[in-house]
Design a protein around this motif. Structure first.
Motif, PDB file in Angstrom:
ATOM      1  N   TYR A  14       0.966  -1.213   0.042  1.00 29.36           N
ATOM      2  CA  TYR A  14      -0.141  -0.005  -0.146  1.00 29.36           C
ATOM      3  C   TYR A  14       0.823   1.179  -0.124  1.00 29.36           C
ATOM      4  O   TYR A  14       0.663   2.220  -0.777  1.00 29.36           O
ATOM      5  CB  TYR A  14      -0.936  -0.064   1.136  1.00 29.36           C
ATOM      6  CG  TYR A  14      -1.977   1.125   1.020  1.00 29.36           C
ATOM      7  CD1 TYR A  14      -3.138   1.083   0.512  1.00 29.36           C
ATOM      8  CD2 TYR A  14      -1.810   2.191   1.821  1.00 29.36           C
ATOM      9  CE1 TYR A  14      -3.935   2.137   0.142  1.00 29.36           C
ATOM     10  CE2 TYR A  14      -2.598   3.279   1.784  1.00 29.36           C
ATOM     11  CZ  TYR A  14      -3.799   3.327   0.981  1.00 29.36           C
ATOM     12  OH  TYR A  14      -4.671   4.352   0.750  1.00 29.36           O
ATOM     13  N   HIS A  15       1.654   1.339   0.938  1.00 25.86           N
ATOM     14  CA  HIS A  15       2.606   2.715   0.961  1.00 25.86           C
ATOM     15  C   HIS A  15       3.497   2.803  -0.109  1.00 25.86           C
ATOM     16  O   HIS A  15       3.884   3.733  -0.689  1.00 25.86           O
ATOM     17  CB  HIS A  15       3.487   2.454   2.379  1.00 25.86           C
ATOM     18  CG  HIS A  15       3.978   3.757   2.714  1.00 25.86           C
ATOM     19  ND1 HIS A  15       5.354   3.938   2.375  1.00 25.86           N
ATOM     20  CD2 HIS A  15       3.677   4.822   3.146  1.00 25.86           C
ATOM     21  CE1 HIS A  15       5.832   5.137   2.576  1.00 25.86           C
ATOM     22  NE2 HIS A  15       4.816   5.728   3.276  1.00 25.86           N
ATOM     23  N   ASN A  16       4.372   1.765  -0.375  1.00 24.38           N
ATOM     24  CA  ASN A  16       5.655   1.782  -1.336  1.00 24.38           C
ATOM     25  C   ASN A  16       5.104   1.571  -2.720  1.00 24.38           C
ATOM     26  O   ASN A  16       5.580   2.222  -3.498  1.00 24.38           O
ATOM     27  CB  ASN A  16       6.416   0.842  -1.052  1.00 24.38           C
ATOM     28  CG  ASN A  16       7.397   0.914   0.266  1.00 24.38           C
ATOM     29  OD1 ASN A  16       7.171   2.148   0.782  1.00 24.38           O
ATOM     30  ND2 ASN A  16       7.876  -0.196   0.858  1.00 24.38           N
ATOM     31  N   THR A  17       3.971   0.875  -3.126  1.00 26.26           N
ATOM     32  CA  THR A  17       3.421   0.475  -4.468  1.00 26.26           C
ATOM     33  C   THR A  17       2.336   1.311  -5.015  1.00 26.26           C
ATOM     34  O   THR A  17       2.317   1.978  -5.721  1.00 26.26           O
ATOM     35  CB  THR A  17       3.322  -1.036  -4.731  1.00 26.26           C
ATOM     36  OG1 THR A  17       4.454  -1.599  -4.459  1.00 26.26           O
ATOM     37  CG2 THR A  17       2.678  -1.131  -6.104  1.00 26.26           C
ATOM     38  N   PHE A  18       1.273   1.091  -4.123  1.00 30.54           N
ATOM     39  CA  PHE A  18      -0.106   1.764  -4.711  1.00 30.54           C
ATOM     40  C   PHE A  18      -0.117   3.278  -4.566  1.00 30.54           C
ATOM     41  O   PHE A  18      -0.168   3.954  -5.445  1.00 30.54           O
ATOM     42  CB  PHE A  18      -1.242   1.188  -3.496  1.00 30.54           C
ATOM     43  CG  PHE A  18      -2.613   1.716  -4.057  1.00 30.54           C
ATOM     44  CD1 PHE A  18      -3.227   1.173  -4.869  1.00 30.54           C
ATOM     45  CD2 PHE A  18      -3.165   2.819  -3.362  1.00 30.54           C
ATOM     46  CE1 PHE A  18      -4.454   1.824  -5.471  1.00 30.54           C
ATOM     47  CE2 PHE A  18      -4.392   3.594  -4.026  1.00 30.54           C
ATOM     48  CZ  PHE A  18      -5.013   2.832  -4.708  1.00 30.54           C
ATOM     49  N   CYS A  19       0.311   3.871  -3.084  1.00 31.81           N
ATOM     50  CA  CYS A  19       0.306   5.127  -2.937  1.00 31.81           C
ATOM     51  C   CYS A  19       1.289   5.922  -3.703  1.00 31.81           C
ATOM     52  O   CYS A  19       1.176   6.978  -4.503  1.00 31.81           O
ATOM     53  CB  CYS A  19       0.513   5.725  -1.431  1.00 31.81           C
ATOM     54  SG  CYS A  19      -0.712   5.190  -0.637  1.00 31.81           S
ATOM     55  N   LEU A  20       2.629   5.371  -3.832  1.00 28.79           N
ATOM     56  CA  LEU A  20       3.626   6.083  -4.598  1.00 28.79           C
ATOM     57  C   LEU A  20       3.416   5.979  -6.091  1.00 28.79           C
ATOM     58  O   LEU A  20       3.696   6.865  -6.781  1.00 28.79           O
ATOM     59  CB  LEU A  20       5.087   5.582  -4.278  1.00 28.79           C
ATOM     60  CG  LEU A  20       5.563   5.594  -2.853  1.00 28.79           C
ATOM     61  CD1 LEU A  20       6.685   5.259  -2.477  1.00 28.79           C
ATOM     62  CD2 LEU A  20       5.492   7.438  -2.368  1.00 28.79           C
ATOM     63  N   SER A  21       3.070   4.761  -6.585  1.00 27.49           N
ATOM     64  CA  SER A  21       2.733   4.788  -8.133  1.00 27.49           C
ATOM     65  C   SER A  21       1.532   5.484  -8.612  1.00 27.49           C
ATOM     66  O   SER A  21       1.690   6.056  -9.554  1.00 27.49           O
ATOM     67  CB  SER A  21       2.231   3.116  -8.361  1.00 27.49           C
ATOM     68  OG  SER A  21       3.272   2.359  -8.242  1.00 27.49           O
ATOM     69  N   PHE A  22       0.588   5.933  -7.672  1.00 24.85           N
ATOM     70  CA  PHE A  22      -0.513   6.662  -8.196  1.00 24.85           C
ATOM     71  C   PHE A  22      -0.588   8.084  -7.730  1.00 24.85           C
ATOM     72  O   PHE A  22      -1.171   8.861  -7.883  1.00 24.85           O
ATOM     73  CB  PHE A  22      -1.892   5.862  -7.790  1.00 24.85           C
ATOM     74  CG  PHE A  22      -1.928   4.568  -8.486  1.00 24.85           C
ATOM     75  CD1 PHE A  22      -2.398   4.747  -9.802  1.00 24.85           C
ATOM     76  CD2 PHE A  22      -1.872   3.411  -8.017  1.00 24.85           C
ATOM     77  CE1 PHE A  22      -2.649   3.459 -10.525  1.00 24.85           C
ATOM     78  CE2 PHE A  22      -2.019   2.320  -8.563  1.00 24.85           C
ATOM     79  CZ  PHE A  22      -2.454   2.155  -9.754  1.00 24.85           C
TER      80      PHE A  22
END
Length: 116
Positions: free
Chosen positions: A18-26
């Protein structure tokens, strides 16, 4: 055959995704995920720092211009069971119209976040 994961491994994989992939990617700056360390320490419970049954994670999830969702996540293994105080906390959260999930895998967490 997939190896069984511990609650700690599931918890870590959810947080990292959630923190490193989802939030940062979007580029979602306003979404948050945090853990609630809630070990059973009598002295801390007496002053209200911890509360029995509180979920493992809280997610404040906001995408685009939609209202934020507040999501309470209890992490369990495939065979893990909620304690009576966890069930009571779940009922309390849901009575206020908030989301509460018992999550047993990163894939299940992703489906909730992605609205599937």
């Amino acid at each position: 055959m997939q190896e069984k994961q511990s609650e700690n491994n599931i918890h870590q994989s959810i947080f990292k995704w959630y923190h490193n992939t989802f939030c940062l990617s979007f580029h979602i700056q306003r979404s948050l995920i945090f853990s609630i360390p809630n070990q059973n320490h009598h002295r801390l419970a007496m002053v209200g720092i911890i509360k029995a049954g509180v979920s493992d994670l809280v997610v404040i999830h906001r995408v685009e211009n939609k209202n934020a969702r507040i999501i309470f996540v209890e992490v369990k293994t495939e065979t893990g069971k909620q304690s009576p105080s966890q069930k009571q906390f779940e009922k309390h959260v849901q009575s206020m119209g908030l989301e509460y999930y018992v999550i047993r895998s990163l894939e299940k967490f992703k489906s909730i976040i992605n609205g599937k």
